[in-house]
Design a protein around this motif. Structure first.
Motif, short mmCIF file in Angstrom:
data_model
loop_
_atom_site.label_atom_id
_atom_site.label_comp_id
_atom_site.label_asym_id
_atom_site.label_seq_id
_atom_site.Cartn_x
_atom_site.Cartn_y
_atom_site.Cartn_z
N UNK A 19 0.84 -1.21 0.00
CA UNK A 19 0.00 0.00 0.00
C UNK A 19 0.87 1.25 0.00
N UNK A 20 1.99 1.18 0.74
CA UNK A 20 2.90 2.34 0.81
C UNK A 20 3.38 2.69 -0.60
N UNK A 21 3.77 1.67 -1.36
CA UNK A 21 4.25 1.92 -2.71
C UNK A 21 3.13 2.38 -3.63
N UNK A 22 1.98 1.74 -3.47
CA UNK A 22 0.86 2.06 -4.36
C UNK A 22 0.36 3.49 -4.17
N UNK A 23 0.29 3.93 -2.91
CA UNK A 23 -0.29 5.26 -2.64
C UNK A 23 0.74 6.33 -2.32
N UNK A 24 2.02 5.98 -2.38
CA UNK A 24 3.06 6.96 -2.05
C UNK A 24 2.94 7.45 -0.61
N UNK A 25 2.70 6.52 0.28
CA UNK A 25 2.44 6.87 1.68
C UNK A 25 3.72 7.34 2.37
N UNK A 26 3.61 8.42 3.14
CA UNK A 26 4.78 8.92 3.88
C UNK A 26 4.71 8.60 5.37
N UNK A 27 3.48 8.43 5.87
CA UNK A 27 3.32 8.16 7.31
C UNK A 27 2.36 7.00 7.54
N UNK A 28 2.76 6.07 8.37
CA UNK A 28 1.85 4.98 8.76
C UNK A 28 1.50 5.21 10.23
N UNK A 29 0.20 5.31 10.48
CA UNK A 29 -0.21 5.60 11.87
C UNK A 29 -0.93 4.39 12.46
N UNK A 30 -0.46 3.95 13.62
CA UNK A 30 -1.09 2.83 14.33
C UNK A 30 -2.07 3.37 15.37
N UNK A 31 -3.18 2.66 15.52
CA UNK A 31 -4.24 3.14 16.42
C UNK A 31 -3.91 2.93 17.90
N UNK A 32 -2.89 2.12 18.19
CA UNK A 32 -2.52 1.88 19.59
C UNK A 32 -1.08 2.27 19.81
N UNK A 33 -0.72 2.43 21.11
CA UNK A 33 0.64 2.84 21.40
C UNK A 33 1.62 1.70 21.08
N UNK A 34 2.67 2.03 20.34
CA UNK A 34 3.69 1.04 19.98
C UNK A 34 4.85 1.15 20.94
N UNK A 35 5.52 0.01 21.17
CA UNK A 35 6.72 0.07 22.01
C UNK A 35 7.86 0.63 21.16
N UNK A 36 8.92 1.17 21.80
CA UNK A 36 10.04 1.72 21.01
C UNK A 36 10.59 0.68 20.03
N UNK A 37 10.66 -0.58 20.47
CA UNK A 37 11.21 -1.63 19.61
C UNK A 37 10.31 -1.87 18.40
N UNK A 38 9.00 -1.94 18.64
CA UNK A 38 8.05 -2.16 17.54
C UNK A 38 8.14 -1.03 16.52
N UNK A 39 8.27 0.17 17.03
CA UNK A 39 8.38 1.36 16.16
C UNK A 39 9.60 1.24 15.24
N UNK A 40 10.70 0.85 15.87
CA UNK A 40 11.96 0.74 15.13
C UNK A 40 11.88 -0.37 14.08
N UNK A 41 11.35 -1.52 14.49
CA UNK A 41 11.26 -2.65 13.56
C UNK A 41 10.33 -2.36 12.39
N UNK A 42 9.25 -1.67 12.69
CA UNK A 42 8.29 -1.36 11.61
C UNK A 42 8.90 -0.39 10.61
N UNK A 43 9.62 0.61 11.13
CA UNK A 43 10.26 1.58 10.21
C UNK A 43 11.26 0.87 9.32
N UNK A 44 11.98 -0.06 9.93
CA UNK A 44 12.97 -0.84 9.17
C UNK A 44 12.25 -1.66 8.10
N UNK A 45 11.14 -2.29 8.50
CA UNK A 45 10.41 -3.17 7.58
C UNK A 45 9.81 -2.39 6.41
N UNK A 46 9.27 -1.20 6.71
CA UNK A 46 8.65 -0.43 5.63
C UNK A 46 9.71 0.22 4.74
N UNK A 47 10.87 0.48 5.36
CA UNK A 47 12.01 0.99 4.60
C UNK A 47 11.86 2.44 4.17
#
Ligand SMILES: Nc1nc2c(ncn2[C@@H]2O[C@H](COP(=O)(O)OP(=O)(O)OP(=O)(O)O)[C@@H](O)[C@H]2O)c(=O)[nH]1
Ligand SMILES: [Mg+2]
Length: 550
Positions: free
Chosen positions: A184-212
């Protein structure tokens, strides 16, 4: 006890007032007695108030200006909006994209007179089967998140959610969902992904890495903090938001380590760790400095409140979910001119104004920050000074937007916050607003009547008289009832009583009245009043009696 006995009575006396009469000087002109004896709790409160009284505080200030709070300064007029300047690199990337897309004009919009790039956001939610605490269902919660994103100036291009037994400790969502969002990020040129719940610092870091790439990942808490930061118009609000933001950042500083490590090709882990420690120390020092500064703001606010207590008028706090019409109602009743708009969190700073009812009685009405489900705890803690306004009020008015499809869920979310604030002992009045917009107002009015709820429209003014009457009725429960007989030549005393208390009944009587008194031998006419005052007003009345005696 002895001070309370100063309220002498020449009306048929109870044992307490009989005792009182033995000790008291005679007062000319004003006779006051309690209609019913004080309960032991009330007696203690009044006693404490009397003991706490200092001679200066005894002055009855009726100057309205002294009451007007200054916190609202800056709220009226344009509010501060910070627009983050894109970095040089980002700007170039945006330019490239604009050319490539050929439709770059759509990506820019005017915000507060400036052309800003609209950031595209994608929303993600997780419905945990075991989580019974959620008041909103997933789709409704995501709709609200979209509203929050819109308030923050983002454009939502899509959303998704996943049902999980428990969130993934590494990435919050499952790996399949991560891949789906990446597409979806590639398809829509998404710049920000917002999660509805609080993420832990580790989850935040891993997700940023995964989305690249440059994709920014944030959660509901960060988004709310961002909105608060944009909307903080006064010094106090800015301090409170900064504190909440720093406390949110502190555990998330580990991101810096990754950043440094990446810069040096993974060779300087030690250096990065040292840097993190330094950064954390700096942040902790700033946090403690901010806390100190906020403490002084708190003291300042307390001073205002004490000054307000010296004008013994009941304080009514307006609470409710964000966007229910609290500021509109305050404006309608008092002409306060507080910013009211169809955006979440329009109000951050409390504003207090005097409301005069048609019958001449008055109360103070305080409008404050709105609540929301999943309210970040650090935000509640940071806004403690502001929320203390609610804790010290005589009555809490819970304003509900009854036309909202999720009105019931919003009510529950507000009740949760009120529980956290430990204000359950304060009397509460529920008011259904926006009745003009409701689908079946007749049916709603019926339901409301059965439950002792008042229906109003802050926009059209409908139901505002009933609103004021209901407030008066509710306030009486927390006030002390007093009966007074005032001779006609003491007219100014009647004014004072109207200012400090809620007058329920006024009977003008001649000599043939059932109430007789040796003090009235030279008086032909007098006014027999029944009114209600708070504990502090007791002292004010006492002072009046004393002055009359001089
Ligand atoms: N139709 C209708 N709209 C209303 C009524 N009261 C308020 N509104 C609208 O609802 C929106 C929100 O009103 P506000 O007064 O800013 O709401 P608030 O509760 O102060 O919101 P926050 O400060 O964000 O917590 C505005 O667009 C108002 O015009 C009402 O009785 N009827
Ligand atoms: Mg408001």
């Amino acid at each position: 006890m002895s001070t309370i006995n100063c309220f002498c009575s020449l009306l048929p006396s109870t044992s307490t007032s009989a005792q009182a009469n033995r000790r008291l000087p005679r007062h000319h002109g004003l006779l006051v007695r309690l209609i019913k004896p004080l309960s032991s709790t009330r007696l203690r409160v009044v006693k404490e108030l009397i003991e706490a009284e200092t001679p200066e505080k005894r002055e009855i200030t009726t100057n309205g200006v002294a009451l007007e709070r200054r916190e609202e300064e800056g709220l009226i007029g344009s509010h501060k909006v910070e627009v983050e300047e894109p970095s040089k690199e980002k700007k170039q990337k945006q330019k490239r994209k604009k050319v490539e897309d050929g439709n770059g004009e759509d990506r820019f919009k005017l915000q507060n007179g400036r052309e800003v790039l609209v950031e595209k956001a994608y929303l993600v939610g997780v419905e945990c089967k075991r989580n019974d605490e959620d008041i909103f269902d997933m789709e409704d919660s995501l709709k609200e998140l979209a509203q929050l994103a819109d308030t923050a100036g983002l454009t939502v291009v899509g959303s998704t959610y996943q049902k999980l037994a428990i969130p993934n400790p590494r990435t919050y969502i499952g790996s399949g969902k991560v891949a789906e969002i990446k597409s979806a990020i590639h398809a829509f040129d998404v710049e920000t992904v917002i999660f509805d719940d609080e993420l832990s610092p580790g989850q935040l870091r891993n997700l940023e890495k995964a989305f690249g790439g440059d994709v920014r990942v944030c959660d509901r808490t960060a988004l709310i903090l961002d909105i608060f930061n944009q909307r903080a118009a006064t010094h106090e609000a800015a301090l409170q938001v900064s504190l909440a933001q720093m406390e949110y950042q502190l555990p998330r500083l580990t991101r810096m380590w990754t950043h440094l490590e990446r810069q040096a090709g993974g060779q300087v882990k030690g250096m990065g760790e040292k840097q993190i420690e330094v950064d954390k120390r700096i942040l902790r020092t700033r946090i403690s400095a901010l806390k100190k500064e906020l403490e002084s703001v708190r003291q300042h606010r307390k001073l205002y409140r004490n000054r307000r207590h010296s004008v013994p008028m009941p304080v009514v706090s307006l609470v409710g979910y964000t966007n229910t019409g609290k500021s509109t109602l305050l404006n309608r009743l008092t002409g306060a001119g507080v910013l009211a708009e169809n955006k979440l969190f329009a109000t951050l700073d409390p504003t207090t104004r005097r409301v005069q009812m048609k019958n001449g009685n008055e109360f103070l009405l305080t409008d404050t920050v709105g609540f929301i489900q999943k309210l970040p705890t650090m935000l509640v803690a940071a806004f403690r000074a502001t929320l203390e306004e609610i804790e010290e009020s005589s009555l809490i008015v819970h304003l509900v937007d009854i036309s909202h499809p999720l009105a019931q869920q919003q009510i529950e979310a507000v009740e949760e916050v009120l529980k956290d604030l430990e204000v359950e002992s304060i009397p509460k009045l529920t008011v259904w607003n926006k009745i003009d917009k409701a689908e079946d107002p007749l049916q709603l009015r019926k339901e409301a009547e059965a439950e002792g709820i008042v229906c109003i429209s802050a926009i059209t003014g409908e139901g505002l008289d009933q609103f004021c009457n209901a407030i008066q009725d509710k306030l009486k429960n927390s006030l002390v009832p007093i009966e007074a007989i005032v001779p006609y030549d003491q007219g100014e005393l009647l004014n004072s009583i109207h200012q400090i208390g809620m007058v329920e009944r006024t009977v003008r009587s001649g000599l043939n009245s059932s109430v007789t008194s040796p003090l009235f031998t030279s008086q032909n006419f007098y006014t027999h009043l029944t009114f209600f005052v708070n504990g502090t007003s007791f002292l004010a009345i006492q002072r009046l009696l004393y002055l009359l005696e001089q």
